[in-house]
Design a protein around this motif. Sequence first.
Motif, PDB file in Angstrom:
ATOM      1  N   ARG A 116       0.861  -1.189   0.000  1.00 49.91           N
ATOM      2  CA  ARG A 116       0.000   0.000   0.000  1.00 49.91           C
ATOM      3  C   ARG A 116       0.896   1.237   0.000  1.00 49.91           C
ATOM      4  NH1 ARG A 116       0.389  -2.009   5.067  1.00 49.91           N
ATOM      5  NH2 ARG A 116       1.006  -0.549   6.726  1.00 49.91           N
ATOM      6  N   PRO A 117       0.361   2.376  -0.420  1.00 51.43           N
ATOM      7  CA  PRO A 117       1.181   3.596  -0.423  1.00 51.43           C
ATOM      8  C   PRO A 117       1.701   3.920   0.971  1.00 51.43           C
ATOM      9  CG  PRO A 117      -0.845   3.920  -1.670  1.00 51.43           C
ATOM     10  CD  PRO A 117      -0.987   2.605  -0.964  1.00 51.43           C
ATOM     11  N   GLY A 118       2.972   4.295   1.043  1.00 49.29           N
ATOM     12  CA  GLY A 118       3.580   4.669   2.313  1.00 49.29           C
ATOM     13  C   GLY A 118       4.282   3.547   3.028  1.00 49.29           C
TER      14      GLY A 118
ATOM     15  N   LEU B 175       6.507   2.667  -0.832  1.00 54.54           N
ATOM     16  CA  LEU B 175       5.693   2.366  -2.001  1.00 54.54           C
ATOM     17  C   LEU B 175       4.777   3.544  -2.299  1.00 54.54           C
ATOM     18  CD1 LEU B 175       4.767  -1.335  -1.163  1.00 54.54           C
ATOM     19  CD2 LEU B 175       6.398  -0.541  -2.892  1.00 54.54           C
ATOM     20  N   ALA B 176       4.470   3.725  -3.581  1.00 52.78           N
ATOM     21  CA  ALA B 176       3.626   4.833  -3.998  1.00 52.78           C
ATOM     22  C   ALA B 176       2.653   4.363  -5.061  1.00 52.78           C
ATOM     23  CB  ALA B 176       4.485   5.983  -4.542  1.00 52.78           C
TER      24      ALA B 176
ATOM     25  N   VAL C 127       0.272  -0.877  -7.124  1.00 47.67           N
ATOM     26  CA  VAL C 127      -0.004  -0.084  -5.930  1.00 47.67           C
ATOM     27  C   VAL C 127      -1.023   0.984  -6.320  1.00 47.67           C
ATOM     28  CG1 VAL C 127       0.967   1.284  -4.056  1.00 47.67           C
ATOM     29  CG2 VAL C 127       2.376  -0.464  -5.169  1.00 47.67           C
ATOM     30  N   THR C 128      -2.148   1.015  -5.614  1.00 51.98           N
ATOM     31  CA  THR C 128      -3.217   1.974  -5.909  1.00 51.98           C
ATOM     32  C   THR C 128      -3.244   3.071  -4.847  1.00 51.98           C
ATOM     33  OG1 THR C 128      -4.864   0.717  -4.651  1.00 51.98           O
ATOM     34  CG2 THR C 128      -4.566   0.139  -6.982  1.00 51.98           C
ATOM     35  N   ALA C 129      -4.119   4.034  -5.042  1.00 50.71           N
ATOM     36  CA  ALA C 129      -4.185   5.164  -4.112  1.00 50.71           C
ATOM     37  C   ALA C 129      -4.547   4.722  -2.700  1.00 50.71           C
ATOM     38  CB  ALA C 129      -5.198   6.195  -4.615  1.00 50.71           C
ATOM     39  N   ASP C 130      -5.320   3.633  -2.587  1.00 49.28           N
ATOM     40  CA  ASP C 130      -5.757   3.191  -1.264  1.00 49.28           C
ATOM     41  C   ASP C 130      -5.354   1.762  -0.922  1.00 49.28           C
ATOM     42  OD1 ASP C 130      -7.371   1.944  -3.064  1.00 49.28           O
ATOM     43  OD2 ASP C 130      -9.275   2.612  -2.207  1.00 49.28           O
ATOM     44  N   GLY C 131      -4.428   1.198  -1.678  1.00 52.37           N
ATOM     45  CA  GLY C 131      -3.991  -0.165  -1.373  1.00 52.37           C
ATOM     46  C   GLY C 131      -3.266  -0.801  -2.511  1.00 52.37           C
ATOM     47  N   ARG C 132      -3.838  -1.880  -3.034  1.00 51.08           N
ATOM     48  CA  ARG C 132      -3.173  -2.624  -4.098  1.00 51.08           C
ATOM     49  C   ARG C 132      -4.219  -3.350  -4.943  1.00 51.08           C
ATOM     50  NH1 ARG C 132      -5.258  -4.111  -0.012  1.00 51.08           N
ATOM     51  NH2 ARG C 132      -3.441  -3.336   1.135  1.00 51.08           N
ATOM     52  N   GLU C 133      -3.798  -3.741  -6.142  1.00 54.06           N
ATOM     53  CA  GLU C 133      -4.651  -4.520  -7.041  1.00 54.06           C
ATOM     54  C   GLU C 133      -3.794  -5.602  -7.681  1.00 54.06           C
ATOM     55  OE1 GLU C 133      -6.998  -4.122 -11.329  1.00 54.06           O
ATOM     56  OE2 GLU C 133      -6.268  -2.307 -10.319  1.00 54.06           O
TER      57      GLU C 133
END
Length: 401
Positions: free
Chosen positions: A295-297, A346-347, A374-380
């Motif tokens: 996830r981001p961060g 991660l971003a 990596v997506t804006a709110d997690g991952r896909e």
Amino acid sequence: MSSPARLSQRLPRSFYARVQADVRHQLDEEGLDAVLCEDWRDVAYLTGFFHTPTERPVLVVVTADRTIGLVPALEYEYAQQQDIAVDELVAYPEYPGVRSPQEVLADALAGATGRWGHAWTLSTGDLGKLRAAMGGVEWVGTHLVDRMRLVKYDEEIVLHREAAKLGDVMLAAGRELVEGRIAEGGPLPSEAELAKHVIGRGTAWMYETHDDVVVVPLLAGGLVYSGPNSAYPHGLVTEHRLQPGETFILSLGGAVGGRYAESERTFVLGEPTAQQRALFETDARAQHVGTESIRPGATCADVNAGCLDVIRDAGYAEHIRHRQGHGIGLNFHEPPWLEDGDDTPLAAGMVVSSEPGIYVLGHAGYRISDTVLVTADGRERLTTFPRDLESSIIPVKESSR
């Protein structure tokens, strides 16, 4: 019913104009007057020119107001055919040449001065030639383009999604071949037969569903290994024929528009033993935990540690041979690295693999890998082939031995 739309793998010049504009912004941020790249992936990223790298250098220079490409004369028309996104395309006659390619480039940049960055992939020999040919330039190493490549543009993500489909298509083709042989009651395929089959199917799918196919190294391919050979994480394909009771790994993938993805699964031929079940389920759990931590961060190091701790806590620490994963882009393996030594946060827009493995020498290896955005709110997860144990068991007949 109309046929599904075919995707062109070539990105438009407007995409490269935006990339180059972002490079120029970064030049200002780093106090550079220009940046020069030689690696074929950087060249493709900046200009859309895909080529076979040889001893003949291909260089791209992005300055504050123009982009210059340098190619050997034998590549000149090919670069034009690809509509290479440069303001000026310069050709040198041959390599090593009466005058070096770097001297030809210096002619096109007559009087160049200032502080120029070069990608760290530039060889020291070629850097020395540039310094000799362009005495008014101060050359410094920079990761400017490397950093840009970490986060993908939307157009690149479209291509990564297609590459993920390619990996899943190849996995399905491999499983179908094995199941077909079992149904026929004949001998199971060898690793080499299986590899040839999945590569052929993947390549055929590529051309069936896409226009302007960009051919790069390992367009469609990967690793195929079974039984004890699968305990070597990068073991080479052999003539060993799959056997009932074995596990086998299909570690597959390829590139669409030069952007890669990988899709890896472990299969069990027949009802799994208690050992096979425990090892598979531990690896699957580690892969799930590691993937859900993306996830981001979150730092690469922390994500990797949490993933591999699942394997350690299950008592299999001695059978860990590698990190959780790595970045994917214009190369199968590139930064960032999901490993203890990489603190990169991660971003959104990064594409990485999540592929923990357990390798028991003399027995087998177990690895499950997905390509993850990596997506804006997690991952896909971009790769979607089934990864649970029950879906990975292939029933066998005694006659398949």
